[in-house]
Design an enzyme around this catalytic site. Structure first.
Site, PDB file in Angstrom:
ATOM      1  N   SER A  54       0.884  -1.177   0.000  1.00 20.88           N
ATOM      2  CA  SER A  54       0.000   0.000   0.000  1.00 20.88           C
ATOM      3  C   SER A  54       0.915   1.219   0.000  1.00 20.88           C
ATOM      4  CB  SER A  54      -0.836  -0.024   1.287  1.00 20.88           C
ATOM      5  OG  SER A  54      -1.458   1.213   1.516  1.00 20.88           O
ATOM      6  N   TYR A 112      -1.713  -1.325  10.415  1.00 15.43           N
ATOM      7  CA  TYR A 112      -1.767  -1.514   8.952  1.00 15.43           C
ATOM      8  C   TYR A 112      -0.445  -1.039   8.335  1.00 15.43           C
ATOM      9  CZ  TYR A 112      -3.927  -1.355   4.239  1.00 15.43           C
ATOM     10  OH  TYR A 112      -4.242  -1.546   2.906  1.00 15.43           O
TER      11      TYR A 112
HETATM   12  N1  LIG Z   1      -8.852  -0.790  -1.108  1.00 16.89           N
HETATM   13  C1  LIG Z   1      -7.840   0.010  -0.847  1.00 16.89           C
HETATM   14  O1  LIG Z   1      -7.986   1.243  -0.767  1.00 16.89           O
HETATM   15  C2  LIG Z   1      -6.451  -0.554  -0.698  1.00 16.89           C
HETATM   16  C3  LIG Z   1      -5.354   0.318  -0.854  1.00 16.89           C
HETATM   17  C4  LIG Z   1      -4.065  -0.190  -0.742  1.00 16.89           C
HETATM   18  C5  LIG Z   1      -3.881  -1.537  -0.480  1.00 16.89           C
HETATM   19  N2  LIG Z   1      -4.972  -2.360  -0.315  1.00 16.89           N
HETATM   20  C6  LIG Z   1      -4.720  -3.774  -0.074  1.00 16.89           C
HETATM   21  O2  LIG Z   1      -5.209  -4.511  -1.185  1.00 16.89           O
HETATM   22  C7  LIG Z   1      -5.483  -5.856  -0.801  1.00 16.89           C
HETATM   23  C8  LIG Z   1      -6.834  -6.270  -1.338  1.00 16.89           C
HETATM   24  O3  LIG Z   1      -7.844  -5.497  -0.702  1.00 16.89           O
HETATM   25  P1  LIG Z   1      -9.186  -5.015  -1.439  1.00 16.89           P
HETATM   26  O4  LIG Z   1      -9.078  -3.566  -1.593  1.00 16.89           O
HETATM   27  O5  LIG Z   1      -9.428  -5.868  -2.628  1.00 16.89           O
HETATM   28  O6  LIG Z   1     -10.265  -5.282  -0.275  1.00 16.89           O
HETATM   29  P2  LIG Z   1     -11.374  -6.434  -0.136  1.00 16.89           P
HETATM   30  O7  LIG Z   1     -11.824  -6.385   1.287  1.00 16.89           O
HETATM   31  O8  LIG Z   1     -12.392  -6.311  -1.196  1.00 16.89           O
HETATM   32  O9  LIG Z   1     -10.579  -7.790  -0.421  1.00 16.89           O
HETATM   33  C9  LIG Z   1      -9.704  -8.384   0.508  1.00 16.89           C
HETATM   34  C10 LIG Z   1      -9.975  -9.870   0.482  1.00 16.89           C
HETATM   35  O10 LIG Z   1      -9.070 -10.524   1.387  1.00 16.89           O
HETATM   36  C11 LIG Z   1      -9.804 -11.543   2.037  1.00 16.89           C
HETATM   37  N3  LIG Z   1      -9.187 -11.931   3.308  1.00 16.89           N
HETATM   38  C12 LIG Z   1      -9.107 -11.176   4.434  1.00 16.89           C
HETATM   39  N4  LIG Z   1      -8.547 -11.899   5.425  1.00 16.89           N
HETATM   40  C13 LIG Z   1      -8.261 -13.122   4.902  1.00 16.89           C
HETATM   41  C14 LIG Z   1      -7.670 -14.278   5.436  1.00 16.89           C
HETATM   42  N5  LIG Z   1      -7.293 -14.352   6.731  1.00 16.89           N
HETATM   43  N6  LIG Z   1      -7.499 -15.352   4.636  1.00 16.89           N
HETATM   44  C15 LIG Z   1      -7.903 -15.308   3.340  1.00 16.89           C
HETATM   45  N7  LIG Z   1      -8.487 -14.236   2.783  1.00 16.89           N
HETATM   46  C16 LIG Z   1      -8.660 -13.142   3.559  1.00 16.89           C
HETATM   47  C17 LIG Z   1     -11.169 -10.930   2.256  1.00 16.89           C
HETATM   48  O11 LIG Z   1     -12.151 -11.911   2.561  1.00 16.89           O
HETATM   49  C18 LIG Z   1     -11.398 -10.188   0.957  1.00 16.89           C
HETATM   50  O12 LIG Z   1     -12.048 -10.970  -0.005  1.00 16.89           O
HETATM   51  C19 LIG Z   1      -5.364  -5.870   0.730  1.00 16.89           C
HETATM   52  O13 LIG Z   1      -4.102  -6.412   1.079  1.00 16.89           O
HETATM   53  C20 LIG Z   1      -5.434  -4.404   1.093  1.00 16.89           C
HETATM   54  O14 LIG Z   1      -4.799  -4.128   2.317  1.00 16.89           O
HETATM   55  C21 LIG Z   1      -6.246  -1.886  -0.426  1.00 16.89           C
END
Ligand SMILES: NC(=O)c1ccc[n+]([C@@H]2O[C@H](COP(=O)([O-])OP(=O)(O)OC[C@H]3O[C@@H](n4cnc5c(N)ncnc54)[C@H](O)[C@@H]3O)[C@@H](O)[C@H]2O)c1
Length: 286
Positions: A155, A168
């Site tokens: 991130s 985080y």
């Molecule tokens: N959305 C944002 O603004 C953003 C920005 C930067 C980084 N990220 C990172 O991107 C990645 C994906 O997030 P996203 O935005 O698609 O959100 P999201 O919540 O839609 O997807 C995250 C997925 O990870 C799964 N997950 C969580 N804990 C888990 C576990 N213990 N075992 C298996 N699966 C698990 C969830 O069920 C979910 O489907 C994450 O690592 C998040 O930190 C997100």
């Protein structure tokens, strides 16, 4: 010929959001997919998490592209579950070429007020879960001696500190550190390791009422548009968020042979967030 023809990608957190998008983008380019997701609520997470139905939808969407997928409900905190999914995927497809350690959660509180459970669940999933994913899925790649690519989802919070996101930010900085070590340990096997470092991405992690309230404490019932007004100020480009497919395109490039000598990069997909002067505002109101 697609850019991922003949390749197999292992993707965590694939029930929705960026993980699903990565699965579809890589499948569009010819990859077979091994996908997993927890598909259950997590106590310290203040927004809804996906269900088995969401993972089934990912399966359908990949199959609609005429690609094969092995998808399982599994927890990145559980090494033996990860090993089982890896084994099932390899028995179906024969090998793994690309690992996307994408699963993650969001939650927020000031560091000195944070409950231990919130801290611990974050570190267990967003940091240790990434290591366990790689430990399980990269071992057979090393054994196979055919190279490959690992892409960890960090991130912008893995490169700068965000108030109220100590856990985080620690985890997302941690995976950048992990990447920098793995670059060296895996280079002899021609396995490349990089991170992607997105700004806000329009996924259910952000597109939910808890986040709308967080960014618009001045409003009683803030909407997505209200949150967008606040979020646009974080980025240099005048947009509130990038789309999941913008991150997927970066992942695709890093996974492809076009990036065959790119290893050790923390790649911002951030609409200029990191270059914006004073670009690390508090994400919690006073
Ligand atoms: N959305 C944002 O603004 C953003 C920005 C930067 C980084 N990220 C990172 O991107 C990645 C994906 O997030 P996203 O935005 O698609 O959100 P999201 O919540 O839609 O997807 C995250 C997925 O990870 C799964 N997950 C969580 N804990 C888990 C576990 N213990 N075992 C298996 N699966 C698990 C969830 O069920 C979910 O489907 C994450 O690592 C998040 O930190 C997100």
């Amino acid at each position: 010929m697609g850019r991922m023809e003949g390749k197999v990608a292992f993707i965590t957190g694939a029930a929705r959001g960026q993980g699903r998008s990565h699965a579809l983008r890589l499948a569009q380019e010819g990859a077979e997919i091994i996908a997993l997701d927890l598909c259950q609520p997590i106590e310290s997470v203040p927004y809804p998490l996906p269900t088995g139905g969401d993972l089934a939808e990912t399966v359908k969407l990949v199959e609609d592209l005429d690609r094969r997928i092995v998808a399982r409900e599994a927890d990145v905190r559980d090494f033996s579950q990860l090993q089982s999914v890896v084994a099932e995927g390899i028995s179906e497809f024969g090998h793994i070429d690309v690992v996307c350690a994408n699963a993650g959660i969001g939650s927020w509180a000031p560091a000195l007020e944070m409950e231990e459970q919130m801290w611990q669940e974050m570190i267990d999933i967003n940091l240790t879960g990434v290591w366990k994913t790689i430990r399980a899925a990269v071992a057979p790649m090393v054994e196979r001696r055919q190279g490959g690519a690992v892409i960890i989802t960090s991130s912008v919070a893995g490169l700068v500190g965000f108030p109220n996101l100590s856990h985080y930010s620690a985890a997302k900085h941690g995976v950048v550190g992990l990447m920098r070590v793995l670059v060296q340990e895996l280079a002899p096997y021609m396995i490349r390791v990089n991170t992607v470092n997105p700004t806000t991405v329009d996924t259910p992690m952000v597109n939910n009422d808890a986040i709308f309230r967080l960014f618009r404490p001045d409003l009683e019932n803030p909407t997505r548009d209200d949150a967008a007004e606040a979020l646009v100020g974080l980025n240099a480009l005048p947009i509130p968020w990038v789309e999941a497919r913008d991150v997927s395109n970066a992942v695709l490039w890093l996974a492809s042979d076009e990036a065959r000598y790119i290893t050790g990069v923390a790649l911002p997909v951030d609409a200029g967030f990191l270059q914006k002067v004073g670009g690390t505002p508090s994400v919690l109101p006073e």
